[in-house]
Enzyme design. Sequence first.
Site, PDB file in Angstrom:
ATOM      1  N   HIS A  54       0.832  -1.196   0.000  1.00 56.46           N
ATOM      2  CA  HIS A  54       0.000   0.000   0.000  1.00 56.46           C
ATOM      3  C   HIS A  54       0.869   1.249   0.000  1.00 56.46           C
ATOM      4  O   HIS A  54       1.902   1.322   0.677  1.00 56.46           O
ATOM      5  CB  HIS A  54      -0.927   0.009   1.222  1.00 56.46           C
ATOM      6  CG  HIS A  54      -2.134   0.856   1.001  1.00 56.46           C
ATOM      7  ND1 HIS A  54      -2.122   2.223   1.156  1.00 56.46           N
ATOM      8  CD2 HIS A  54      -3.396   0.532   0.617  1.00 56.46           C
ATOM      9  CE1 HIS A  54      -3.332   2.701   0.891  1.00 56.46           C
ATOM     10  NE2 HIS A  54      -4.120   1.696   0.552  1.00 56.46           N
ATOM     11  N   HIS A  55       0.420   2.238  -0.770  1.00 53.33           N
ATOM     12  CA  HIS A  55       1.202   3.470  -0.923  1.00 53.33           C
ATOM     13  C   HIS A  55       1.311   4.230   0.402  1.00 53.33           C
ATOM     14  O   HIS A  55       2.230   5.041   0.581  1.00 53.33           O
ATOM     15  CB  HIS A  55       0.544   4.361  -1.979  1.00 53.33           C
ATOM     16  CG  HIS A  55       1.510   5.219  -2.732  1.00 53.33           C
ATOM     17  ND1 HIS A  55       2.638   5.775  -2.151  1.00 53.33           N
ATOM     18  CD2 HIS A  55       1.535   5.619  -4.022  1.00 53.33           C
ATOM     19  CE1 HIS A  55       3.297   6.481  -3.050  1.00 53.33           C
ATOM     20  NE2 HIS A  55       2.652   6.402  -4.199  1.00 53.33           N
ATOM     21  N   SER A  56       0.419   3.990   1.335  1.00 57.38           N
ATOM     22  CA  SER A  56       0.510   4.655   2.635  1.00 57.38           C
ATOM     23  C   SER A  56       1.756   4.238   3.400  1.00 57.38           C
ATOM     24  O   SER A  56       2.176   4.926   4.331  1.00 57.38           O
ATOM     25  CB  SER A  56      -0.733   4.340   3.482  1.00 57.38           C
ATOM     26  OG  SER A  56      -0.859   2.943   3.682  1.00 57.38           O
ATOM     27  N   ASN A  78       5.732   8.559   3.154  1.00 56.14           N
ATOM     28  CA  ASN A  78       5.600   9.317   1.915  1.00 56.14           C
ATOM     29  C   ASN A  78       6.047  10.753   2.143  1.00 56.14           C
ATOM     30  O   ASN A  78       5.368  11.534   2.800  1.00 56.14           O
ATOM     31  CB  ASN A  78       4.150   9.304   1.440  1.00 56.14           C
ATOM     32  CG  ASN A  78       3.739   7.982   0.838  1.00 56.14           C
ATOM     33  OD1 ASN A  78       3.939   7.741  -0.351  1.00 56.14           O
ATOM     34  ND2 ASN A  78       3.187   7.105   1.673  1.00 56.14           N
TER      35      ASN A  78
END
Length: 474
Positions: free
Chosen positions: A138-140, A313
Amino acid sequence: MQRLSPADAAFIYMETPLVHMHVTGVLIIDPSTSATPLDVRAIRDHLAERVRAIPTFRRRLLTTPLGIDHPVWVNDPDLDIDRHVHVERLRRPGRTTDLATYVGNYAAEQLDRSRPLWDMVILDGLADGTIAVITKMHHSAVDGVTGNDLMAQLVDLTPDAAPTATPDLPAARPVPGPVGLVFAGLRSRALDPLRTVRAAGRTAGSLVRLANMVLRPGAEGGGAARPFDAPRTAFNRSLTPRRSVAFAHSSLDDLRFIKATFGATVNDAFLAACTLSLRRYLIAGGERCDRPLVASVPISVHGASSSNGAAANQVSNMFVRLPVNETDPVEVLRRVAGDTRDAKRVHGAIGADMIGDVTELTPPGLFNLAVRTYSRAGLAERLPPIHNLVVSNVPGPPIPLYVAGAQVAAIYPFGPLLEGCGLNISVLSNMGHVDIGVIACPDIAPRVDDVASGIVDAIAELRAAANAALREAR
């Protein structure tokens, strides 16, 4: 318990049943380079052992009730590595196109939020004898830089590296319930009551600087591309759940030669190659190319963000025009280079915290409701496009990497698709070459192979133009 930063939480709020906010990666491993016989099971056991020692892979996401604060990561007491690391075999004949079909179907499956948000498949059966390691995260939890950091913990720098000792894992604690999450959220807000005020102040300052740049005649960066300035193309329709991917491979030296010859950057050269490929793709599909496309280009802000390293991120975004209305490759590169310079000035005025600050100022429930409404109402097909596509350039390893003694031959990255934007192009530098991953929604962009192969052809075309320019200069 670790609370997500606003920038990390944004990727949770953006996710819908059609918008899958995970990143996918494909490592191609060549077992023939190993000093000892190596099979898919040995690679699986090697990677499973590495994964156990990395805290990121042990974390599970919990949302805070009532949207009091952003979600939190907790160690999952029920983590079962066998539910995350799988061995599968590709159906014959095991061509690259068969691998692409598998990866596209794999990328189309959303991660289960009741478990840690990652998955891995070790895929055997490729006709050339290589083995593919396909990851989904997941990009989180990762961006380009932190994703590289995680990969560095899974691979070795030498083929004969000593086995890594697995550290003692922390004792599993019970997962907090709704009441505990509410109190933790209230405590987090109470300990930093001014964080929303700080985010509002930074946002206001960014808007003032941006307005001054855009409105003041002759200001540097005033001509940069803007969101909602993009023409409507076939790429800009509502997503469906399906995904398709394509792989491509080119020379990093060619991009560097183009850069040096024309006084651009490697990223400018790659964006120009994307432009030439997309022009051919659109014309072949019967579309007009009378206006430049607008690409969202993520850029790393590690070290510049106020998160001080707490966020996985640390990434911002700039908008760059891709002049598909231009036919001459050198002029395409010149215009792309000028536009990226303007875009960087605009980004400098906005600052490194815009994504996190906007998320901090928007209640989580409202953020996700807006995203879902935009998707369900098909607004992507009614409103002007925010942008036409996403193009990411991820720095990769300049040295060989190994998994269980076998060399990594290629690393292909695939980013997520956003609502109303059915195409994402990513490139990762890997030793002396670049590995290109193109992911699309096939119901929007059905000829994804043409985009990938077109980029390789365009790099060769730009290299030829650079050779010609060098001959003329002599």
